[in-house]
Write an enzyme that holds these catalytic residues in place. Structure first.
Site, PDB file in Angstrom:
ATOM      1  N   GLY A  54       0.862  -0.980  -0.032  1.00 18.98           N
ATOM      2  CA  GLY A  54      -0.171   0.062   0.033  1.00 18.98           C
ATOM      3  C   GLY A  54       0.805   1.093  -0.105  1.00 18.98           C
ATOM      4  N   GLN A 205      -5.650  -8.923  -1.830  1.00 19.43           N
ATOM      5  CA  GLN A 205      -5.746  -7.930  -0.932  1.00 19.43           C
ATOM      6  C   GLN A 205      -7.221  -7.518  -0.509  1.00 19.43           C
ATOM      7  OE1 GLN A 205      -3.687  -7.893  -3.584  1.00 19.43           O
ATOM      8  NE2 GLN A 205      -1.851  -6.687  -3.278  1.00 19.43           N
ATOM      9  N   ASP A 246      -1.331   4.044  -6.293  1.00 24.93           N
ATOM     10  CA  ASP A 246       0.027   4.256  -5.949  1.00 24.93           C
ATOM     11  C   ASP A 246       0.837   5.218  -6.510  1.00 24.93           C
ATOM     12  OD1 ASP A 246      -1.128   1.411  -6.170  1.00 24.93           O
ATOM     13  OD2 ASP A 246       0.404   1.019  -4.669  1.00 24.93           O
ATOM     14  N   ASN A 256      -2.903   2.363 -10.323  1.00 21.58           N
ATOM     15  CA  ASN A 256      -3.500   1.619  -9.040  1.00 21.58           C
ATOM     16  C   ASN A 256      -3.368   0.011  -9.131  1.00 21.58           C
ATOM     17  OD1 ASN A 256      -4.423   1.529  -6.327  1.00 21.58           O
ATOM     18  ND2 ASN A 256      -6.464   0.920  -7.088  1.00 21.58           N
TER      19      ASN A 256
HETATM   20  O1  MRU Z   1       0.697  -4.390  -4.453  1.00 22.13           O
HETATM   21  P1  MRU Z   1       0.093  -3.504  -3.340  1.00 22.13           P
HETATM   22  O2  MRU Z   1      -0.748  -4.402  -2.369  1.00 22.13           O
HETATM   23  O3  MRU Z   1       0.952  -2.831  -2.398  1.00 22.13           O
HETATM   24  O4  MRU Z   1      -0.853  -2.572  -3.786  1.00 22.13           O
HETATM   25  C1  MRU Z   1      -1.637  -1.544  -3.141  1.00 22.13           C
HETATM   26  C2  MRU Z   1      -2.694  -0.947  -4.248  1.00 22.13           C
HETATM   27  O5  MRU Z   1      -2.790  -0.810  -5.243  1.00 22.13           O
HETATM   28  C3  MRU Z   1      -3.534   0.257  -3.365  1.00 22.13           C
HETATM   29  O6  MRU Z   1      -4.666   0.340  -3.942  1.00 22.13           O
HETATM   30  C4  MRU Z   1      -2.665   1.369  -3.454  1.00 22.13           C
HETATM   31  O7  MRU Z   1      -1.488   1.400  -2.906  1.00 22.13           O
HETATM   32  C5  MRU Z   1      -3.402   2.283  -2.429  1.00 22.13           C
HETATM   33  S1  MRU Z   1      -3.119   2.425  -0.569  1.00 22.13           S
HETATM   34  C6  MRU Z   1      -4.125   3.613   0.120  1.00 22.13           C
END
Ligand code: MRU
Length: 367
Positions: A54, A205, A246, A256
């Site tokens: 995240g 997730q 992201d 994202n």
């Molecule tokens: O691969 P991840 O679990 O790190 O990806 C996270 C996401 O895509 C979230 O939607 C993004 O980081 C926003 S978190 C507030």
């Protein structure tokens, strides 16, 4: 995982040991495991293998990584060690801009300290400051997002149905979350909300983390497959979409979790508002074309081939496809600005346009 109910942050400094502790998110929802980060290499490992994930949380973890690098730097070449550690930290995951932003912010401040103990103290304090700022950002995002949900609640009977993708909750953000903050604020205000939780393959997730968080907070929710959103929207079952990001260019393009773009397309086709919730630390103030310029992480194909879960109280991984089939694992996609209804930021809601973003953050725009 009952003791998790007492936790509301995924990262903290253990003041007794001086080390950093994180929830190992790979083990949720079935096991609550706390991991110690004692070195910068521990930190990089935790980011790459997704104990922590995240965008805002990766940023805070990276900031604490600079502190740990300073803390454990060998006296003989401390400055070189720190510089190399920062470069390695920033490269741990490429898409979320919060990581490089936070590492640069802490390392720039550390340069100003006169001696090494002062550098360590400054790094520790700045990492803590970034964590607290993200908490405040998420709290504000919650209030601005609540103002969008209220009219939807007023004009319908029954719950406001909000679809979200991946986990942009407190596990991803220190507290409250970005996409989930308006949902938590609405529930706290007594509004009837229900969340469609995309399971978010390959690492789930949504079904592992967002569903767990919402369950802990008693927010009604239903897990759906990643491909169900379009069908739900066609049948009037989604009042709004809120996702995190992201990295978002100041011109409005949103990177994202993979699959976000397809949700945005379906929302556009069905006149469903599609909002992106983000703190200012997730804006990229330099890039102007998200599709061409935002680096998209490709992860281990085994994350696609193998599915993890609990069987007879034992955590297991099983192989789904034929053992010889190749798989590819694109972790993020880019939703073009034209498909985004608006951004929910700590300073308010704005259009996903250069002018909209500049209106809220004028000091960030170079003339
Ligand atoms: O691969 P991840 O679990 O790190 O990806 C996270 C996401 O895509 C979230 O939607 C993004 O980081 C926003 S978190 C507030």
């Amino acid at each position: 995982v009952s003791s998790a109910q007492t936790l509301n942050r995924p990262i903290w400094l253990n003041s007794a040991s001086g080390y950093v502790q994180v929830i190992d998110q790979r083990r949720l929802p079935h096991k609550l495991v706390i991991a110690d980060l004692k070195t910068v290499d521990d930190t990089i490992h935790a980011i790459q293998t997704m104990y922590v994930r995240g965008a805002p949380l990766i940023g805070v973890t990276g900031a604490y990584g600079v502190y740990l690098a300073a803390l454990t730097a060998p006296a003989s070449d401390a400055a070189d060690h720190l510089e190399a550690a920062c470069a390695k930290l920033k490269a741990a995951r490429p898409t979320a801009i919060n990581l490089a932003w936070a590492v640069d912010r802490v390392s720039a401040l550390v340069q100003t300290a006169a001696d090494w103990p002062a550098k360590i103290a400054l790094a520790r304090e700045e990492a803590g400051r970034i964590a607290e700022e993200e908490v405040a950002n998420c709290r504000s995002i919650g209030q601005h997002g609540l103002a969008l949900i209220k009219p939807l609640a007023a004009q319908k009977q029954g719950p406001v149905n909000i679809l979200t993708h991946c986990n942009a909750g407190w596990l991803a953000c220190v507290e409250y979350g970005t996409a989930t903050a308006p949902i938590y604020a609405a529930a706290a205000a007594g509004l009837d909300v229900h969340v469609w939780v995309d399971e978010t393959r390959p690492l789930n997730q949504g079904s592992r983390l967002t569903a767990w968080e919402l369950g802990q907070a008693d927010v009604p929710h239903t897990i759906v497959t990643d491909n169900a959103g379009g069908h739900l929207m066609q049948h009037g079952q989604v009042d709004m979409v809120i996702v995190g990001t992201d990295r978002t260019t100041h011109t409005g393009d949103v990177a994202n979790k993979i699959g976000t773009y397809l949700k945005a397309l379906a929302a556009h086709d069905n006149d469903v508002p599609f909002y992106v919730a983000l703190p200012s630390s997730t804006f990229d103030w330099a890039l102007t074309d998200g599709l061409a310029q935002i680096p998209i992480e490709e992860r281990d194909p085994d994350e696609v081939r193998l599915v993890a879960g609990l069987q007879d109280a034992v955590e297991r991984e099983v192989l789904v496809p034929p053992a010889t089939s190749r798989a590819a694992n694109y972790a993020f996609d880019v939703t073009p600005a034209r498909l985004v209804t608006g951004f929910i930021t700590e300073r308010g809601v704005c259009a996903a346009t250069p002018e909209g973003v500049a209106g809220l953050f004028p000091e960030k725009i170079k003339s």
